[in-house]
Write a protein that holds these residues in place. Structure first.
Motif, PDB file in Angstrom:
ATOM      1  N   GLN A 290       0.817  -1.212   0.000  1.00 22.36           N
ATOM      2  CA  GLN A 290       0.000   0.000   0.000  1.00 22.36           C
ATOM      3  C   GLN A 290       0.854   1.266   0.000  1.00 22.36           C
ATOM      4  O   GLN A 290       0.443   2.301  -0.523  1.00 22.36           O
ATOM      5  CB  GLN A 290      -0.919  -0.006   1.221  1.00 22.36           C
ATOM      6  CG  GLN A 290      -1.950  -1.129   1.197  1.00 22.36           C
ATOM      7  CD  GLN A 290      -2.619  -1.284   2.541  1.00 22.36           C
ATOM      8  OE1 GLN A 290      -2.002  -1.663   3.523  1.00 22.36           O
ATOM      9  NE2 GLN A 290      -3.916  -0.969   2.583  1.00 22.36           N
ATOM     10  N   GLY A 311      -3.504   1.964  -6.647  1.00 21.62           N
ATOM     11  CA  GLY A 311      -3.921   2.345  -5.305  1.00 21.62           C
ATOM     12  C   GLY A 311      -2.767   2.591  -4.352  1.00 21.62           C
ATOM     13  O   GLY A 311      -2.977   3.048  -3.230  1.00 21.62           O
ATOM     14  N   ARG A 430      -6.898  11.801   1.538  1.00 25.62           N
ATOM     15  CA  ARG A 430      -8.101  11.206   0.938  1.00 25.62           C
ATOM     16  C   ARG A 430      -7.716  10.054   0.013  1.00 25.62           C
ATOM     17  O   ARG A 430      -8.395   9.020  -0.021  1.00 25.62           O
ATOM     18  CB  ARG A 430      -8.888  12.271   0.170  1.00 25.62           C
ATOM     19  CG  ARG A 430      -9.680  13.214   1.058  1.00 25.62           C
ATOM     20  CD  ARG A 430     -10.674  14.044   0.259  1.00 25.62           C
ATOM     21  NE  ARG A 430     -10.019  14.913  -0.712  1.00 25.62           N
ATOM     22  CZ  ARG A 430      -9.557  16.133  -0.424  1.00 25.62           C
ATOM     23  NH1 ARG A 430      -9.669  16.603   0.809  1.00 25.62           N
ATOM     24  NH2 ARG A 430      -8.989  16.876  -1.364  1.00 25.62           N
ATOM     25  N   PHE A 431      -6.635  10.238  -0.759  1.00 20.85           N
ATOM     26  CA  PHE A 431      -6.173   9.156  -1.635  1.00 20.85           C
ATOM     27  C   PHE A 431      -5.823   7.927  -0.810  1.00 20.85           C
ATOM     28  O   PHE A 431      -6.216   6.801  -1.138  1.00 20.85           O
ATOM     29  CB  PHE A 431      -4.962   9.608  -2.444  1.00 20.85           C
ATOM     30  CG  PHE A 431      -4.349   8.512  -3.262  1.00 20.85           C
ATOM     31  CD1 PHE A 431      -4.818   8.239  -4.536  1.00 20.85           C
ATOM     32  CD2 PHE A 431      -3.305   7.740  -2.759  1.00 20.85           C
ATOM     33  CE1 PHE A 431      -4.270   7.207  -5.292  1.00 20.85           C
ATOM     34  CE2 PHE A 431      -2.739   6.709  -3.510  1.00 20.85           C
ATOM     35  CZ  PHE A 431      -3.231   6.451  -4.773  1.00 20.85           C
ATOM     36  N   SER A 433      -6.840   7.156   2.201  1.00 26.32           N
ATOM     37  CA  SER A 433      -8.039   6.608   2.843  1.00 26.32           C
ATOM     38  C   SER A 433      -8.899   5.817   1.871  1.00 26.32           C
ATOM     39  O   SER A 433      -9.493   4.789   2.234  1.00 26.32           O
ATOM     40  CB  SER A 433      -8.856   7.753   3.454  1.00 26.32           C
ATOM     41  OG  SER A 433     -10.052   7.287   4.012  1.00 26.32           O
ATOM     42  N   ASP A 434      -8.957   6.262   0.614  1.00 30.69           N
ATOM     43  CA  ASP A 434      -9.839   5.627  -0.364  1.00 30.69           C
ATOM     44  C   ASP A 434      -9.205   4.434  -1.071  1.00 30.69           C
ATOM     45  O   ASP A 434      -9.902   3.661  -1.737  1.00 30.69           O
ATOM     46  CB  ASP A 434     -10.266   6.645  -1.434  1.00 30.69           C
ATOM     47  CG  ASP A 434     -11.136   7.755  -0.856  1.00 30.69           C
ATOM     48  OD1 ASP A 434     -11.651   7.575   0.261  1.00 30.69           O
ATOM     49  OD2 ASP A 434     -11.259   8.800  -1.519  1.00 30.69           O
ATOM     50  N   SER A 435      -7.881   4.270  -0.967  1.00 29.20           N
ATOM     51  CA  SER A 435      -7.189   3.241  -1.741  1.00 29.20           C
ATOM     52  C   SER A 435      -7.457   1.853  -1.190  1.00 29.20           C
ATOM     53  O   SER A 435      -7.501   1.628   0.017  1.00 29.20           O
ATOM     54  CB  SER A 435      -5.678   3.498  -1.738  1.00 29.20           C
ATOM     55  OG  SER A 435      -5.390   4.676  -2.448  1.00 29.20           O
ATOM     56  N   THR A 436      -7.620   0.914  -2.106  1.00 23.69           N
ATOM     57  CA  THR A 436      -7.778  -0.497  -1.757  1.00 23.69           C
ATOM     58  C   THR A 436      -6.859  -1.306  -2.654  1.00 23.69           C
ATOM     59  O   THR A 436      -6.926  -1.203  -3.879  1.00 23.69           O
ATOM     60  CB  THR A 436      -9.229  -0.962  -1.953  1.00 23.69           C
ATOM     61  OG1 THR A 436     -10.081  -0.166  -1.135  1.00 23.69           O
ATOM     62  CG2 THR A 436      -9.375  -2.431  -1.568  1.00 23.69           C
TER      63      THR A 436
END
Length: 458
Positions: A290, A311, A430-431, A433-436
């Motif tokens: 990640q 991501g 935000r990137f 937090s939103d990444s999977t």
């Protein structure tokens, strides 16, 4: 820059008006010879700005580095300074000499005068000189000239080794081995603890939460090794240590990775996975990383978009950058890392004068932004640190020193930007937090076969 020029810069001898094809041995290294044009003469430089009768009594920094890549802002500024001296970039095989790129005060607990020296060679040419055994002599000449001037003026000196000059001097250890007379007399640092600490602070500023999967490419290097140990404090669920592959029949590089893995594993305990890999093209994909920290030597590696999962947040602290602009980075965020921002209060005159203007942006990532190794050098000088920080690995106490003193001086990680396009920290968080990240994890727990992920056997 725009992306980071980060060159940890370095100086080596200014131009003498009449360059002759005469060779002069260095005082310290009898086996090394250089052209007369390599002999540094401080009188070839213009006077330092301000009331030098006062400032010449301050403690001094000599930060030594070289150029980075064509198209970088720092390269353009070096070119401008060369023209001011009536010089050009040297041709292949020519003695490069050196220039005083910038001079400026840093006003911390004690006022310090900083001389930023550049050897006018781009990164590729400097690394070729390193392979030929020439680069040490370039760096040595700058350091000896700076020491001689500081001793004449009767002021303490801190030498900072930047970019490829670290490699050329064994992270400062080779210089002290050649010059034991300066041990305890001249302070010095390679500054990698400052770079590593700023990367760790940037991971926190990006909002990376405990439990993340972190990868360090170049983990067996000096800075990469420090980051590999330092990320333990971030409480990741998995740490991937990536190093170069070995030549057939060799295991030297793998053995270093295994030793580092075992050290990190012992620190984090059994609840955190620590794995190694020797193929950067597959490592982060298999690991589902990640966060990816790129801490390699730039001339040895380029990281492509397809090498990391969609991501992922990539922090590229390589100088010059290992990640190059390309359409394939969509869905990933690449931030230049390893530099820091100085507050106006301790940088009252920016980074000095270039022509008739004050220069606040030297290409490290924006106004008041400087490469991490240089910032550590400045911080140690203004805070009165005495001693030599050389060689590797970096003791963890040096990262803690940088953390505490950077905070005291107000030095923060550089503002986030991707290939020269600025972001705010809110957008970065935000990137993150939103990444999977999805996909299989492949772990080879034993054996020396394929260079896949290997965890410590328990």
């Amino acid at each position: 820059m725009t992306v980071r020029d980060g060159v940890t810069l370095f100086f080596r001898e200014a131009f003498v008006a009449e360059e002759r094809d005469i060779f002069i041995p260095t005082t310290a290294s009898p086996g090394r010879r250089r052209q007369a044009g390599g002999v540094f003469d401080f009188h070839q430089h213009p006077p330092r700005p301000g009331d030098w009768s006062v400032r010449k009594k301050w403690a001094r920094v000599a930060f030594i580095a070289h150029g980075l890549l064509p198209g970088y802002l720092s390269t353009a500024l070096i070119s401008e300074r060369l023209r001011e001296y009536g010089r050009e970039w040297p041709g292949s095989g020519e003695d490069p000499g050196s220039i005083r790129w910038f001079g400026f005060p840093v006003v911390g607990p004690e006022p310090v005068w900083v001389d930023f020296y550049i050897i006018p060679m781009l990164a590729g040419a400097f690394m070729q000189a390193l392979k030929k055994g020439l680069a040490y002599g370039y760096a040595e000449a700058v350091a000896l000239a700076a020491i001689a001037e500081a001793q004449t003026d009767g002021v303490p000196l801190t030498i900072g080794w930047g970019a490829g000059t670290k490699n050329a001097t064994g992270h400062g250890a080779d210089f002290l081995e050649q010059h034991p007379e300066f041990a305890g007399v001249v302070n010095s640092t390679h500054g990698d603890a400052g770079t590593a600490q700023l990367v760790l602070q940037m991971i926190k500023a990006a909002g990376v939460k405990p439990g993340a999967r972190l990868a360090i490419i170049g983990a067996s290097g000096v800075t990469g090794g420090a980051i590999s140990r330092g990320v333990v404090a971030l409480k990741p669920s998995s740490i991937l240590l990536v190093g170069h592959s070995d030549d057939p029949g060799q295991t030297r590089r793998r053995d270093r990775l295994v030793a580092l893995r075992d050290e990190v594993q012992q620190t984090v305990g059994k609840d955190t996975e620590v794995v190694i890999h020797q193929d950067k093209a597959h490592a982060c994909l298999e690991h589902r990383s990640q966060v990816v920290v790129v801490a390699t030597t730039a001339d040895r590696m380029v990281l492509d978009p397809q090498d990391v999962p969609i991501g992922a947040l990539i922090l590229d602290m390589t100088t010059p950058s290992a990640c190059r602009p390309a359409p394939g980075w969509n869905g990933r965020m690449v931030l230049t890392a390893g530099c820091g921002e100085l507050p106006d209060a301790i940088l009252p005159e920016g980074f000095g004068q270039l022509g008739s203007r004050q220069c606040n942006d030297v290409g490290a990532g924006g106004p008041n932004v400087m490469w991490g190794c240089a910032l550590e050098t400045f911080a140690r000088a203004t805070c009165g640190y005495q001693g030599q920080i050389t060689g590797h690995p970096i003791p963890m106490g040096e990262l803690e020193w940088c953390h505490n003193h950077f905070a005291m001086l107000g030095i923060e990680p550089q503002p986030p930007s991707q290939f020269g396009v600025p972001f705010n920290w809110g957008a970065v968080r935000r990137f993150v937090s939103d990444s999977t990240i999805s996909g299989p994890t492949v772990i080879h727990r034993r054996g020396c076969g394929k260079p896949g992920l290997r965890a410590a056997s328990r």
